[in-house]
Enzyme design. Structure first.
Site, PDB file in Angstrom:
ATOM      1  N   TRP A 110       0.831  -1.218   0.000  1.00  0.00           N
ATOM      2  CA  TRP A 110       0.000   0.000   0.000  1.00  0.00           C
ATOM      3  C   TRP A 110       0.862   1.265   0.000  1.00  0.00           C
ATOM      4  CZ3 TRP A 110      -5.357  -0.702   2.359  1.00  0.00           C
ATOM      5  CH2 TRP A 110      -6.108   0.469   2.273  1.00  0.00           C
ATOM      6  N   ARG A 112       3.577   1.923  -1.228  1.00  0.00           N
ATOM      7  CA  ARG A 112       4.227   2.270  -2.496  1.00  0.00           C
ATOM      8  C   ARG A 112       3.465   3.359  -3.244  1.00  0.00           C
ATOM      9  NH1 ARG A 112       7.860  -0.912  -4.616  1.00  0.00           N
ATOM     10  NH2 ARG A 112       8.332   1.065  -5.599  1.00  0.00           N
ATOM     11  N   HIS A 113       2.215   3.566  -2.876  1.00  0.00           N
ATOM     12  CA  HIS A 113       1.418   4.637  -3.496  1.00  0.00           C
ATOM     13  C   HIS A 113       1.776   5.936  -2.797  1.00  0.00           C
ATOM     14  CE1 HIS A 113      -0.962   1.849  -5.950  1.00  0.00           C
ATOM     15  NE2 HIS A 113      -0.589   1.013  -4.995  1.00  0.00           N
ATOM     16  N   GLU A 120       1.380   6.596  10.514  1.00  0.00           N
ATOM     17  CA  GLU A 120       1.230   5.220  10.994  1.00  0.00           C
ATOM     18  C   GLU A 120       1.388   5.140  12.508  1.00  0.00           C
ATOM     19  OE1 GLU A 120       3.830   2.427   9.007  1.00  0.00           O
ATOM     20  OE2 GLU A 120       2.823   0.685   9.889  1.00  0.00           O
ATOM     21  N   SER A 122       2.803   4.145  15.905  1.00  0.00           N
ATOM     22  CA  SER A 122       4.230   4.013  16.196  1.00  0.00           C
ATOM     23  C   SER A 122       4.514   2.829  17.113  1.00  0.00           C
ATOM     24  CB  SER A 122       4.749   5.283  16.873  1.00  0.00           C
ATOM     25  OG  SER A 122       6.076   5.051  17.322  1.00  0.00           O
ATOM     26  N   HIS A 222      -6.354   5.845  -9.026  1.00  0.00           N
ATOM     27  CA  HIS A 222      -5.157   5.145  -9.522  1.00  0.00           C
ATOM     28  C   HIS A 222      -4.852   3.944  -8.619  1.00  0.00           C
ATOM     29  CE1 HIS A 222      -1.295   4.588 -11.443  1.00  0.00           C
ATOM     30  NE2 HIS A 222      -0.648   4.765 -10.300  1.00  0.00           N
ATOM     31  N   ARG A 227      -5.214  -1.892  -7.376  1.00  0.00           N
ATOM     32  CA  ARG A 227      -5.378  -2.809  -6.245  1.00  0.00           C
ATOM     33  C   ARG A 227      -6.749  -3.480  -6.172  1.00  0.00           C
ATOM     34  NH1 ARG A 227      -0.071  -3.767  -5.255  1.00  0.00           N
ATOM     35  NH2 ARG A 227       1.057  -1.813  -5.013  1.00  0.00           N
TER      36      ARG A 227
HETATM   37  C1  LIG Z   1       0.360  -6.065  -9.607  1.00  0.00           C
HETATM   38  C2  LIG Z   1       1.488  -5.228  -9.049  1.00  0.00           C
HETATM   39  C3  LIG Z   1       2.752  -5.787  -8.892  1.00  0.00           C
HETATM   40  C4  LIG Z   1       3.808  -5.011  -8.371  1.00  0.00           C
HETATM   41  N1  LIG Z   1       5.041  -5.586  -8.193  1.00  0.00           N
HETATM   42  C5  LIG Z   1       6.058  -4.852  -7.676  1.00  0.00           C
HETATM   43  C6  LIG Z   1       7.352  -5.414  -7.470  1.00  0.00           C
HETATM   44  O1  LIG Z   1       7.595  -6.588  -7.765  1.00  0.00           O
HETATM   45  N2  LIG Z   1       8.333  -4.643  -6.931  1.00  0.00           N
HETATM   46  C7  LIG Z   1       8.118  -3.331  -6.608  1.00  0.00           C
HETATM   47  O2  LIG Z   1       9.036  -2.658  -6.126  1.00  0.00           O
HETATM   48  N3  LIG Z   1       6.891  -2.764  -6.795  1.00  0.00           N
HETATM   49  C8  LIG Z   1       5.874  -3.479  -7.308  1.00  0.00           C
HETATM   50  N4  LIG Z   1       4.637  -2.900  -7.487  1.00  0.00           N
HETATM   51  C9  LIG Z   1       4.445  -1.508  -7.088  1.00  0.00           C
HETATM   52  C10 LIG Z   1       4.391  -0.573  -8.309  1.00  0.00           C
HETATM   53  O3  LIG Z   1       5.602  -0.620  -9.042  1.00  0.00           O
HETATM   54  C11 LIG Z   1       4.120   0.875  -7.858  1.00  0.00           C
HETATM   55  O4  LIG Z   1       5.153   1.301  -7.015  1.00  0.00           O
HETATM   56  C12 LIG Z   1       2.810   1.009  -7.116  1.00  0.00           C
HETATM   57  O5  LIG Z   1       1.786   0.375  -7.810  1.00  0.00           O
HETATM   58  C13 LIG Z   1       2.479   2.490  -6.939  1.00  0.00           C
HETATM   59  O6  LIG Z   1       2.153   3.019  -8.197  1.00  0.00           O
HETATM   60  P1  LIG Z   1       2.505   4.499  -8.579  1.00  0.00           P
HETATM   61  O7  LIG Z   1       3.956   4.785  -8.406  1.00  0.00           O
HETATM   62  O8  LIG Z   1       1.942   4.744  -9.949  1.00  0.00           O
HETATM   63  O9  LIG Z   1       1.618   5.324  -7.498  1.00  0.00           O
HETATM   64  P2  LIG Z   1       1.935   6.655  -6.748  1.00  0.00           P
HETATM   65  O10 LIG Z   1       3.170   6.548  -5.935  1.00  0.00           O
HETATM   66  O11 LIG Z   1       0.665   7.058  -6.052  1.00  0.00           O
HETATM   67  O12 LIG Z   1       2.237   7.683  -7.893  1.00  0.00           O
HETATM   68  C14 LIG Z   1       1.222   8.071  -8.825  1.00  0.00           C
HETATM   69  C15 LIG Z   1       1.930   8.638 -10.030  1.00  0.00           C
HETATM   70  O13 LIG Z   1       2.639   9.830  -9.636  1.00  0.00           O
HETATM   71  C16 LIG Z   1       3.885   9.883 -10.309  1.00  0.00           C
HETATM   72  N5  LIG Z   1       4.957   9.863  -9.295  1.00  0.00           N
HETATM   73  C17 LIG Z   1       4.807   9.755  -7.949  1.00  0.00           C
HETATM   74  N6  LIG Z   1       5.992   9.836  -7.332  1.00  0.00           N
HETATM   75  C18 LIG Z   1       6.917   9.977  -8.305  1.00  0.00           C
HETATM   76  C19 LIG Z   1       8.320  10.097  -8.311  1.00  0.00           C
HETATM   77  N7  LIG Z   1       9.040  10.108  -7.198  1.00  0.00           N
HETATM   78  N8  LIG Z   1       8.940  10.201  -9.498  1.00  0.00           N
HETATM   79  C20 LIG Z   1       8.256  10.202 -10.648  1.00  0.00           C
HETATM   80  N9  LIG Z   1       6.923  10.096 -10.717  1.00  0.00           N
HETATM   81  C21 LIG Z   1       6.254   9.991  -9.562  1.00  0.00           C
HETATM   82  C22 LIG Z   1       3.951   8.681 -11.250  1.00  0.00           C
HETATM   83  O14 LIG Z   1       3.450   9.071 -12.498  1.00  0.00           O
HETATM   84  C23 LIG Z   1       2.987   7.706 -10.615  1.00  0.00           C
HETATM   85  O15 LIG Z   1       2.420   6.788 -11.542  1.00  0.00           O
HETATM   86  C24 LIG Z   1       3.586  -3.652  -8.003  1.00  0.00           C
HETATM   87  C25 LIG Z   1       2.307  -3.097  -8.174  1.00  0.00           C
HETATM   88  C26 LIG Z   1       1.267  -3.866  -8.682  1.00  0.00           C
HETATM   89  C27 LIG Z   1      -0.110  -3.230  -8.832  1.00  0.00           C
END
Ligand SMILES: Cc1cc2nc3c(=O)[nH]c(=O)nc-3n(C[C@H](O)[C@H](O)[C@H](O)COP(=O)(O)OP(=O)(O)OC[C@H]3O[C@@H](n4cnc5c(N)ncnc54)[C@H](O)[C@@H]3O)c2cc1C
Length: 305
Positions: A110, A112-113, A120, A122, A222, A227
């Site tokens: 989660w 990663r978004h 969170e 503590s 998104h 998810r």
């Molecule tokens: C089915 C699935 C499998 C996955 N497997 C893996 C895995 O094996 N290993 C792994 O590490 N992750 C994995 N992920 C995580 C994935 O790579 C993304 O990190 C996660 O889905 C968050 O997406 P996001 O970065 O688009 O979202 P958000 O972080 O909410 O960002 C939204 C958008 O904002 C922009 N953005 C945000 N921050 C930045 C930044 N710092 N630089 C540039 N642009 C930015 C991008 O356009 C991004 O698409 C997986 C995800 C899914 C759904």
């Protein structure tokens, strides 16, 4: 139910209070405010606050001085147009703040978004509860043989029982040791009294954590697109599905557009469009004809098939 009677009483008290406001309120969301919607065995999602409704999206799109609603139909049409054409900033005008209780391994996916604000619980400051996610038997499955990132055949019988016993025993033993390490021995002292920030390190990833998570509607969509998808891991998908239900009651037009154009829609590559055009003309077409890999072709057939 994952809440203690004291927590439930706090929620009931909060729900009993109302306030007058000039701000827009979404009646569907007012009904959900503060209520904990159970997810998995000890988790929940509850709405703490929100800003805006469907009209906030069209109001921003029109940069309107007033409420911005000429007619409900116009608003719905405009929202669908914005969604179809990836005109995303008007959706950022709506925000939601959630309180989520979730296993740590789900939290890792989660978090990663990045386009959200998070605070969170503590575990340096507080003691974690003895609450571990133990899957229901029907959610135990063998490693998929066609997808490295997924599950295959469901586990049954003795194998399922062995897995459940291992999960329960490991969780219990880890928590017993955690308690022993942080125990200060009471008034007489004599316990180890290890710092909580250290004692937590032996706890497994199925222990529950909690956070407040605030995000705008565009970035929430998104998150939900990724998810609530059938390919997402079950344990995060059920949270996303619960949030989908809340969003449908909050911004019904925007949610319907999201369902139609994102969640239930599909994006086709140039070779996929070429293959589809050939198919519509009644021509035989293979993956090799349009330069697709076997996997890509399988995914394409899942969409059109
Ligand atoms: C089915 C699935 C499998 C996955 N497997 C893996 C895995 O094996 N290993 C792994 O590490 N992750 C994995 N992920 C995580 C994935 O790579 C993304 O990190 C996660 O889905 C968050 O997406 P996001 O970065 O688009 O979202 P958000 O972080 O909410 O960002 C939204 C958008 O904002 C922009 N953005 C945000 N921050 C930045 C930044 N710092 N630089 C540039 N642009 C930015 C991008 O356009 C991004 O698409 C997986 C995800 C899914 C759904």
């Amino acid at each position: 139910m994952p809440l203690t009677p004291e927590q439930q009483a706090e929620i009931t008290d909060q729900r009993a209070q109302t306030a007058q406001t000039r701000r827009v309120v979404a009646p569907g969301m007012e009904e959900h405010l503060y209520t904990a919607h159970p997810v998995l065995d000890h988790g929940f999602v509850r709405v703490i606050d929100y800003m805006g409704d469907d009209s906030a999206i069209t109001q921003a799109a029109r940069v309107s001085y007033g409420k911005g609603t000429k007619a409900v139909q116009n608003d719905e049409g405009l929202i669908r147009y914005l969604m179809r054409h990836w005109h995303s900033t008007p959706f950022e005008m709506c925000e939601i703040k959630l309180h989520v209780k979730l296993p740590v391994f789900v939290a890792r996916q989660w978090i990663r978004h990045r386009t959200a604000n998070v605070n969170e619980y503590s575990a340096r400051y507080s003691i974690l509860d003895r609450e571990f996610y133990i899957p229901a038997e029907e959610h135990l499955a063998r490693q998929s043989v066609i997808n490295n990132q997924g599950r295959g055949e469901t586990l049954v019988g003795e194998d399922a029982q062995r897995v459940l016993e291992m999960l329960k025993a490991d969780s219990a033993r880890a928590y017993d040791n955690y308690q022993t390490m942080i125990d200060d021995g009471g008034e007489d002292g004599g316990g180890i009294a290890l710092a909580r920030e250290l004692a937590r390190m032996n706890l497994p990833a199925n222990i529950y954590t909690q956070w407040y998570w605030k995000v705008d509607l565009h970035n929430l969509f998104h998150f939900l697109r990724l998810r609530a998808d059938a390919h997402a891991q079950y344990e995060i998908r059920v949270y996303a599905e619960e949030i989908c239900r809340l969003v449908a009651d909050w911004v019904p037009h925007a949610y319907k557009a999201f369902e139609d154009y994102r969640l239930g829609g599909a994006q086709l590559s140039q070779p996929a469009v070429e293959a589809l055009r050939k198919m519509l003309k009644g021509e035989e077409v293979t993956a090799a004809d349009v330069g697709m890999s076997v996997r890509e072709w399988r995914e394409f057939m899942e969409v059109v098939g």
